[in-house]
Every structure is written in C-alpha cells, then in structure tokens.
Design an enzyme around this catalytic site. Sequence first.
Site, PDB file in Angstrom:
ATOM      1  N   ARG A   1      -4.911  -4.466  -1.209  1.00 58.29           N
ATOM      2  CA  ARG A   1      -5.770  -3.808  -1.680  1.00 58.29           C
ATOM      3  C   ARG A   1      -7.189  -4.833  -1.720  1.00 58.29           C
ATOM      4  NH1 ARG A   1      -4.620   0.718  -5.350  1.00 58.29           N
ATOM      5  NH2 ARG A   1      -3.199   1.893  -3.925  1.00 58.29           N
TER       6      ARG A   1
ATOM      7  N   TYR B   1       5.329  11.433  -4.203  1.00 56.07           N
ATOM      8  CA  TYR B   1       4.321  12.056  -4.352  1.00 56.07           C
ATOM      9  C   TYR B   1       4.305  13.344  -3.876  1.00 56.07           C
ATOM     10  CZ  TYR B   1       2.374   7.554  -5.433  1.00 56.07           C
ATOM     11  OH  TYR B   1       1.995   6.316  -6.029  1.00 56.07           O
TER      12      TYR B   1
ATOM     13  N   ASP C   1      -5.084   5.452   3.244  1.00 58.03           N
ATOM     14  CA  ASP C   1      -4.110   5.554   2.301  1.00 58.03           C
ATOM     15  C   ASP C   1      -2.689   6.056   2.593  1.00 58.03           C
ATOM     16  OD1 ASP C   1      -4.287   5.483  -1.064  1.00 58.03           O
ATOM     17  OD2 ASP C   1      -3.071   7.032  -0.551  1.00 58.03           O
TER      18      ASP C   1
ATOM     19  N   ARG D   1     -18.591   3.023  -0.989  1.00 59.60           N
ATOM     20  CA  ARG D   1     -17.740   4.018  -1.296  1.00 59.60           C
ATOM     21  C   ARG D   1     -18.857   5.096  -1.999  1.00 59.60           C
ATOM     22  NH1 ARG D   1     -13.174   5.534  -5.959  1.00 59.60           N
ATOM     23  NH2 ARG D   1     -14.701   6.692  -6.608  1.00 59.60           N
TER      24      ARG D   1
ATOM     25  N   ARG E   1     -12.266  -1.633  -5.397  1.00 62.34           N
ATOM     26  CA  ARG E   1     -13.182  -1.493  -6.539  1.00 62.34           C
ATOM     27  C   ARG E   1     -13.844  -2.704  -7.001  1.00 62.34           C
ATOM     28  NH1 ARG E   1      -9.979   3.407  -9.092  1.00 62.34           N
ATOM     29  NH2 ARG E   1      -8.512   2.001  -8.165  1.00 62.34           N
TER      30      ARG E   1
HETATM   31  O1  CP3 Z   1      -4.513  -2.832   0.821  1.00 61.73           O
HETATM   32  C1  CP3 Z   1      -5.578  -2.440   1.182  1.00 61.73           C
HETATM   33  O2  CP3 Z   1      -6.537  -2.838   0.909  1.00 61.73           O
HETATM   34  C2  CP3 Z   1      -5.433  -1.202   2.027  1.00 61.73           C
HETATM   35  C3  CP3 Z   1      -5.518  -0.098   1.794  1.00 61.73           C
HETATM   36  C4  CP3 Z   1      -4.755   0.830   1.096  1.00 61.73           C
HETATM   37  C5  CP3 Z   1      -5.090   1.609  -0.138  1.00 61.73           C
HETATM   38  N1  CP3 Z   1      -3.814   2.219  -0.556  1.00 61.73           N
HETATM   39  C6  CP3 Z   1      -6.491   2.022  -0.520  1.00 61.73           C
HETATM   40  C7  CP3 Z   1      -6.609   2.651  -1.693  1.00 61.73           C
HETATM   41  C8  CP3 Z   1      -3.253   1.006   0.886  1.00 61.73           C
HETATM   42  C9  CP3 Z   1      -2.493  -0.101   1.617  1.00 61.73           C
HETATM   43  C10 CP3 Z   1      -3.000   1.697  -0.011  1.00 61.73           C
HETATM   44  C11 CP3 Z   1      -1.632   2.055  -0.337  1.00 61.73           C
HETATM   45  C12 CP3 Z   1      -1.053   2.926  -1.423  1.00 61.73           C
HETATM   46  N2  CP3 Z   1      -1.640   4.162  -1.634  1.00 61.73           N
HETATM   47  C13 CP3 Z   1       0.048   2.951  -2.125  1.00 61.73           C
HETATM   48  C14 CP3 Z   1       1.140   1.831  -1.849  1.00 61.73           C
HETATM   49  C15 CP3 Z   1       0.801   0.687  -2.391  1.00 61.73           C
HETATM   50  C16 CP3 Z   1       0.953   0.503  -3.980  1.00 61.73           C
HETATM   51  O3  CP3 Z   1      -0.309   0.264  -4.220  1.00 61.73           O
HETATM   52  O4  CP3 Z   1       1.956   0.401  -4.448  1.00 61.73           O
HETATM   53  C17 CP3 Z   1       0.287   4.005  -2.893  1.00 61.73           C
HETATM   54  C18 CP3 Z   1       1.368   4.261  -3.819  1.00 61.73           C
HETATM   55  C19 CP3 Z   1      -1.000   4.829  -2.747  1.00 61.73           C
HETATM   56  C20 CP3 Z   1      -1.441   6.050  -3.298  1.00 61.73           C
HETATM   57  C21 CP3 Z   1      -2.680   5.685  -4.038  1.00 61.73           C
HETATM   58  N3  CP3 Z   1      -3.902   5.470  -3.554  1.00 61.73           N
HETATM   59  C22 CP3 Z   1      -2.905   5.825  -5.661  1.00 61.73           C
HETATM   60  C23 CP3 Z   1      -1.710   5.985  -6.529  1.00 61.73           C
HETATM   61  C24 CP3 Z   1      -4.205   5.528  -5.727  1.00 61.73           C
HETATM   62  C25 CP3 Z   1      -4.879   5.475  -7.182  1.00 61.73           C
HETATM   63  C26 CP3 Z   1      -4.905   4.265  -7.720  1.00 61.73           C
HETATM   64  C27 CP3 Z   1      -5.856   3.973  -8.184  1.00 61.73           C
HETATM   65  O5  CP3 Z   1      -6.108   2.720  -8.603  1.00 61.73           O
HETATM   66  O6  CP3 Z   1      -6.811   4.737  -8.670  1.00 61.73           O
HETATM   67  C28 CP3 Z   1      -4.831   5.365  -4.597  1.00 61.73           C
HETATM   68  C29 CP3 Z   1      -6.351   5.212  -4.536  1.00 61.73           C
HETATM   69  C30 CP3 Z   1      -6.666   3.915  -3.401  1.00 61.73           C
HETATM   70  N4  CP3 Z   1      -5.875   3.617  -2.270  1.00 61.73           N
HETATM   71  C31 CP3 Z   1      -8.004   3.234  -3.647  1.00 61.73           C
HETATM   72  C32 CP3 Z   1      -7.938   2.309  -2.841  1.00 61.73           C
HETATM   73  C33 CP3 Z   1      -8.811   1.090  -2.635  1.00 61.73           C
HETATM   74  C34 CP3 Z   1      -8.789   3.325  -5.023  1.00 61.73           C
HETATM   75  C35 CP3 Z   1      -9.818   4.464  -4.598  1.00 61.73           C
HETATM   76  C36 CP3 Z   1     -10.922   4.318  -5.052  1.00 61.73           C
HETATM   77  O7  CP3 Z   1     -11.821   3.523  -4.360  1.00 61.73           O
HETATM   78  O8  CP3 Z   1     -11.270   4.997  -5.926  1.00 61.73           O
END
Ligand code: CP3
Length: 346
Positions: A25, A152, A75, A38, A29
């Site tokens: 990540r 999911y 994602d 964003r 944010r």
């Molecule tokens: O690592 C990276 O920077 C690459 C991009 C990436 C994102 N999500 C961006 C993201 C990767 C590899 C993921 C993987 C992901 N997404 C997983 C597996 C890894 C983990 O963290 O366990 C899962 C379970 C998801 C599903 C997902 N996407 C969730 C549960 C959420 C919400 C969580 C939150 O913090 O709000 C997301 C959103 C998400 N994916 C964000 C980012 C940068 C935050 C979104 C935002 O900008 O609001």
Amino acid sequence: MAQNKTILRALAGEVQDVPPIWMMRQAGRYLPEYRATRAQAGDFLSLCYNSELAAEVTLQPIRRYGFDAAILFADILLVPQALGADLWFVTGEGPRLSTVTTQADFDALKPAADIHDRLNPIYETVRLLSHALPAETTLIGFAGAPWTVATYMIAGRGTPDQGPAHALRQENRALFEALLERITEATIDYLSMQIDAGAEVVKIFDSWAGSLKGADFQTYAVDPCRRIVSALKERHPSIPIIGFAREAGDAYVGFAKATGVDCVALDSAVDPEWAAAHVQVDGCVQGNLASSHMVTGGQDLIDDTRAIVKAFSKGPHIFNLGHGITPDADPENVQLMIDTVRSTRR
Ligand code: CP3
C-alpha cells in the site's frame, strides 16, 4: 538490465548487503500527493480505471522514497467486477459487492475469458509504468488469491472471520468450488496479461488464508496458488512470483515448495528468527515489520527494523511491512524505516 535490479536479484536467491525495500500500500492515503490525485480522479475506483492517474499514484512513492519496487495501483476486487459482480466502496467502511451464494448468482457471472474488456485500463497502467519507471525499479503486478477474492464475492463485503464463505463451503461445496475455479481461471489470464504488458514480478494476495485450517489450507490456499503459479510459469518461464498467505502461521513452512512461488511474504505475526530458520531455508522471504511502526515511529521502529534485517541477513530477503501501511501513518516514519534498513550492518 534485469540483473541490476535488486528485487529481481533477491528473488533469484542472491544474498545482498542491503535488502531491497518496498512497502505494501505504498501508494495510499497516508501521502498528501495520493489524496490530491484521488480527489482529481473522483473516487477510488475511478482512480483504478484511469490509467494515467493510476500510473501517477504508483510513481509517487518511488519519487518520494526511491523504493526498489513499484506495485501497480489497482485492487484485488476488480476481478470480481470484471466477472460481472457489482462493486462499490463505502467511505470509512470498505468494499461492497453483489453476492454469489446461489447457483443462479453463479450462472450470471461471465466466463473467465471475458474479463479483459473491463480490465484493459489496468494493462494500460502497467504499460505506462514500464516506460516511466527508473531503470533500477522493479514493476510488480498482483491479484488476489481465489479464496480471498471468493470471501468478498460470497459475503459482499469484508468480514472478520470469513463466516459466509466458510458456510457456503460447508453447505454447497460444489458451488463454492465452481466459484474458486472461475476465479482461478480469471486470475491466471489477468496476471498473464499484466506480465505481457510489462510486469516483471507478480504477487498473489491471500489476505484471509489464515482462516483456512488443516486440509482446507491445502485445498483452498495451496492448491489454487500452485495452479496459478504453474500456469504462469508455463506461459512466462522466467517470471518470479511472490505468495502472501497472510496469517498462515506454521503453514508458512513448506509453502514455497508446495506452491512453486519464488518468495514467501510474511505477515508481522511471525518471529523473524523463526521464519529465517523454517521458511527462508527454502528461498527468498519478504517482510515483516509491523505496519503500526509507521504510525508510532521512534526507537521501537529502529529496533524492530534492525532485528528483522539481521534475522534475515543470511539468506535472500526483501524488506517490507507485514501488511499494508495505514492511512494514519506518518510519511517521516517511512523515511526513518528506509534509512535504518540501509544503514544496518548485516
Ligand atoms: O499495495 C499497493 O499499494 C497496491 C495497490 C493495492 C490496493 N489494494 C490499493 C487500495 C493492493 C495490492 C490492494 C490489495 C487488496 N485490496 C487486498 C489484499 C491485501 C490486503 O490489504 O490484505 C484486499 C483485501 C483489498 C480489498 C480492499 N481494497 C479493501 C478491504 C479496501 C478498503 C480498505 C480501506 O482501507 O479503506 C480497499 C481499498 C484500497 N485498495 C485502498 C487502496 C490504496 C484505499 C482506497 C482509498 O483511497 O480510499
């Protein structure tokens, strides 16, 4: 040149004086420049599908910190959406999807071969990045593992214990396995397209692997991962693959051999000395600093960072967090972590 990239050298088994670093990540944010881009895109999903802006946020942490790898900004839930699920994000809560719990829900999904129209912007992001990244930076593509993606799709949201997915597995195993199979096929095609577009490494995120116990871990975490790895290596023999079976615990032992991954990503629940003795013996490991240090910083961050670098110093290691950095992290703590890794004597 490929052999000059520190991440690729670690994945090939080389022990380096300073381990290469990136962070799960890392585009997120906690960075003001991410929040600005964003806002420009509108929302998170619009950012994922806007190739120029997705490439821009991928590059931001590379510019700021000089990480050794960039991870594609996208994602894991884009694959269910490409299979036909509705997907949206509720601010402050997380993802929501239309659910797959009946045969009729499953029958409404698209075949795996039909995902690419929707996912083409992601391949375009990879192409843009493969031209824009500095010569020494490795580009990592990724997808979710079938079990994690299925949790999911079945629940329609994130769940603390993956209860709905476990319930479907028990009540309608045929449907559950058909869903895993569809996701597996789609994931192989999706990752293969990322590699064709320029991804140099791919990572498989099985964030909820920890809730699969005993034989179920073998059947629903190890077996799908092995199938994805062998299909990708057949099509792209030299592609290195990182497997992240989060909270696998003792099941980290032997995971690389059982699946064929080139590197095992470790969460922060495992002790680095233990992991060096029992997991790194089979090859490269990645991890495993607690992401909470990026919030709290200070001497504890320095001590734990040094302990991890030292514990893994006798084998191939990619320094990383044990899970994604959180929005409340302080960007200065990231710099402190990097400076500590690069100045620790192995
Ligand atoms: O690592 C990276 O920077 C690459 C991009 C990436 C994102 N999500 C961006 C993201 C990767 C590899 C993921 C993987 C992901 N997404 C997983 C597996 C890894 C983990 O963290 O366990 C899962 C379970 C998801 C599903 C997902 N996407 C969730 C549960 C959420 C919400 C969580 C939150 O913090 O709000 C997301 C959103 C998400 N994916 C964000 C980012 C940068 C935050 C979104 C935002 O900008 O609001």
